[in-house]
Design an enzyme around this catalytic site. Structure first.
Site, PDB file in Angstrom:
ATOM      1  N   ARG A  84       0.863  -1.186   0.000  1.00 28.93           N
ATOM      2  CA  ARG A  84       0.000   0.000   0.000  1.00 28.93           C
ATOM      3  C   ARG A  84       0.902   1.239   0.000  1.00 28.93           C
ATOM      4  NH1 ARG A  84      -2.347   2.998   4.651  1.00 28.93           N
ATOM      5  NH2 ARG A  84      -3.897   4.357   3.677  1.00 28.93           N
ATOM      6  N   HIS A 128      -2.642  10.957   0.485  1.00 27.16           N
ATOM      7  CA  HIS A 128      -2.128  10.744   1.841  1.00 27.16           C
ATOM      8  C   HIS A 128      -1.497  12.077   2.274  1.00 27.16           C
ATOM      9  CE1 HIS A 128      -0.735   7.448   4.788  1.00 27.16           C
ATOM     10  NE2 HIS A 128      -0.333   8.593   5.328  1.00 27.16           N
ATOM     11  N   GLU A 173      -7.303   8.844   5.966  1.00 24.28           N
ATOM     12  CA  GLU A 173      -7.562   9.520   7.235  1.00 24.28           C
ATOM     13  C   GLU A 173      -8.066  10.950   7.075  1.00 24.28           C
ATOM     14  OE1 GLU A 173      -4.054   9.115   9.662  1.00 24.28           O
ATOM     15  OE2 GLU A 173      -4.176   6.950   9.716  1.00 24.28           O
ATOM     16  N   ASN A 299      -7.409   2.305   9.838  1.00 24.91           N
ATOM     17  CA  ASN A 299      -6.095   2.441  10.454  1.00 24.91           C
ATOM     18  C   ASN A 299      -6.305   2.451  11.959  1.00 24.91           C
ATOM     19  OD1 ASN A 299      -5.169   2.683   7.883  1.00 24.91           O
ATOM     20  ND2 ASN A 299      -4.637   4.851   8.030  1.00 24.91           N
ATOM     21  N   TYR A 301      -4.480   2.180  15.834  1.00 25.09           N
ATOM     22  CA  TYR A 301      -3.264   2.207  16.650  1.00 25.09           C
ATOM     23  C   TYR A 301      -3.546   2.035  18.142  1.00 25.09           C
ATOM     24  CZ  TYR A 301      -0.795   3.554  12.475  1.00 25.09           C
ATOM     25  OH  TYR A 301      -0.249   3.529  11.225  1.00 25.09           O
ATOM     26  N   GLU A 353      -3.584   0.036   8.211  1.00 25.46           N
ATOM     27  CA  GLU A 353      -2.391   0.456   8.962  1.00 25.46           C
ATOM     28  C   GLU A 353      -2.515  -0.053  10.378  1.00 25.46           C
ATOM     29  OE1 GLU A 353      -1.402   4.640   9.159  1.00 25.46           O
ATOM     30  OE2 GLU A 353      -1.704   4.863   6.992  1.00 25.46           O
TER      31      GLU A 353
HETATM   32  O1  IFM Z   1       2.605   7.801   9.911  1.00 29.14           O
HETATM   33  C1  IFM Z   1       1.238   7.874  10.058  1.00 29.14           C
HETATM   34  C2  IFM Z   1       0.552   7.653   8.725  1.00 29.14           C
HETATM   35  O2  IFM Z   1       0.985   8.566   7.769  1.00 29.14           O
HETATM   36  C3  IFM Z   1      -0.936   7.811   8.865  1.00 29.14           C
HETATM   37  N1  IFM Z   1      -1.451   6.988   9.940  1.00 29.14           N
HETATM   38  C4  IFM Z   1      -0.763   7.036  11.204  1.00 29.14           C
HETATM   39  C5  IFM Z   1       0.713   6.827  11.016  1.00 29.14           C
HETATM   40  C6  IFM Z   1       1.436   6.867  12.370  1.00 29.14           C
HETATM   41  O3  IFM Z   1       1.231   8.097  12.994  1.00 29.14           O
END
Ligand code: IFM
Length: 454
Positions: A84, A128, A173, A299, A301, A353
């Site tokens: 990706r 992006h 995002e 995405n 985290y 992500e």
């Molecule tokens: O590095 C970023 C990415 O560009 C977009 N999503 C979160 C990642 C980590 O912060």
């Protein structure tokens, strides 16, 4: 022995499940002014004093523009199904309108063909975050014209690469671009105005829907979708004020994007909260945003915790945090995927992500990043659990292939499963990369054994 030294995790994913790694143009390419590339809003933002923690920029980054072949070999060596990546809009159309830049387009042709030759599926993202600076001069995403420039850009990229890419993502995002770029101002273009931020969010979503319609009208064969950064939002306590804060945050982070995509409406509680800062929406906009998609990328985290009284202290839960200060909370991914599956008529989902920044140490040419391996493995288990409970998942991608430019944190935070020495540009796969490679090999072996009945 850590819980995840075993490379199979005791899991068997479906044979067509897509495993990948992800990057983005500005974070790795460098060659900021080469071969006719125009400036992006991030090129300009990096010049604002103190905008970037280490005062760095994307001028060289991982020098991927020149080292792409070596990087594709690295990707292939991991045995992933997909890569990706994103296209830098100002590299292919320097001012965002008018003349296209052949040399920039050639770069992405080489990249896509190079992936295909190596048996890796290209997953292309159009936006992006690196908007052409010239478009920002006329209002950027706050200007409705940018929506139409984006549709032209999507069609232009489809003309060149649509026959060879497996998937096209419109935006990565939108919450981050709108809120961090225009409300808090910590990301490019650095504005601090809620009304502008909400107009930007609306235009991003509108451009997504209109681009999908235009691409489909052109006979696009690639899968089409969008990528959202989402988290469950938990109240810090059961106090009414915390519950209300969590509800509003959930509205602004998740429902503001999911509701128009799948219910043709913005959430009423958020509209009421915004009052005069609510965006201008024209007739037909909401129908366009709800254009059906082939996939939705998530995405993930960490979770988010809402506290009305004071900012939530991430250490209060006693859990580990990453070098970004983000709590490690893998079960939040299962919770999120189940919620999306239950509340919305979603297409197949991808985790587009997932990964962690940790303080790596290169010792004798090796990086024993057990925390990162552990992070990735636990989130893969969380995906498997969501699938076991009925969520339709099509893939999982690690963020990131390489250490790279982590936006306002500059090069201080390392997310890569491959270490980059920025002085020499030497790439060294970390232990997490080797673990991921072995995990995928094992998945494939199990898959083949099941197919042959061995
Ligand atoms: O590095 C970023 C990415 O560009 C977009 N999503 C979160 C990642 C980590 O912060």
């Amino acid at each position: 022995m850590t819980a995840f030294e075993s490379t199979d995790l005791g899991l068997q994913f479906p044979p067509d499940f897509i495993w990948g790694v992800a990057t983005s143009s500005f974070q790795i390419e460098g060659a900021a002014v080469e071969d006719g590339k125009g400036r992006s809003i991030w090129d300009s933002f990096c010049r604002v004093p103190d905008a970037i923690a280490d005062q760095s920029d994307g001028d060289i980054a991982c020098d991927h523009y020149h080292r792409w072949a070596e990087d594709l070999n690295l990707i292939a060596s991991l045995g992933v199904d997909a890569y990706r990546f994103s296209v830098s809009w100002p590299r292919v159309r320097p001012t965002g309108a008018g003349r296209w830049n052949e040399k920039g387009l050639d770069f992405y042709e080489r990249l896509v063909d190079g992936l295909l030759v190596r048996g890796v599926k290209p997953y292309l993202t159009l936006n992006h975050w690196d908007l052409p600076d010239e478009l920002q001069s006329s209002g950027g995403w706050a200007n409705r014209d940018t929506v139409h420039r984006f549709v032209e850009y999507a069609l232009g990229m489809h003309d060149r690469l649509g026959d060879r890419v497996a998937a096209i993502t419109t935006h990565n995002e939108p919450w981050v671009m709108a809120m961090l770029g225009h409300e808090t101002g910590v990301f490019a273009p650095g504005l601090k105005d809620r009304a502008i931020a909400m107009q930007v969010a609306h235009h991003l979503m509108l451009s997504h829907g209109l681009a999908l319609q235009a691409l489909r009208a052109q006979g696009c064969k690639a899968k089409l979708g969008i990528v959202l950064n989402l988290s469950p939002v938990h109240p810090a306590t059961d106090a009414p004020a915390d519950l209300a804060k969590a509800q509003l945050e959930d509205g602004r982070l998740l429902r503001w994007y999911m509701d128009p995509l799948f219910k043709s409406a913005y959430p009423q509680d958020v509209i009421e909260f915004l009052g005069l800062d609510a965006p201008r929406i024209e007739v037909g906009d909401l129908q366009a945003i709800a254009t059906p998609m082939d996939f939705l990328g998530i995405n993930y985290y960490s979770r988010s915790v809402a506290s009305a009284a004071e900012p939530w202290d991430v250490h209060r839960s006693g859990r580990e945090v990453t070098d970004m200060g983000w709590e490690i909370y893998p079960e939040g991914l299962t919770e999120l995927l189940l919620r999306l599956h239950q509340d919305y008529p979603v297409p197949p989902l991808y985790v587009t992500e997932n990964g962690g920044a940790f303080k790596d140490q290169l010792i004798n040419g090796r990086i024993r990043d057990t925390q990162r391996t552990d992070y990735i493995a636990r989130h893969i288990v969380a995906v498997a659990e969501a699938m076991r409970q009925g969520v339709r998942m099509e893939g999982y991608m690690v963020w990131s292939l390489l250490d790279n430019f982590e936006w306002a944190s500059g090069y201080e935070k390392r997310f890569g499963i491959v270490h980059v020495d920025y002085a020499s540009q030497l790439r060294t796969p970390k232990d997490s990369a080797l673990w991921y490679r072995d995990f995928l090999q094992r998945q494939r072996a199990q898959r083949d054994a099941a197919a042959t009945g061995a």
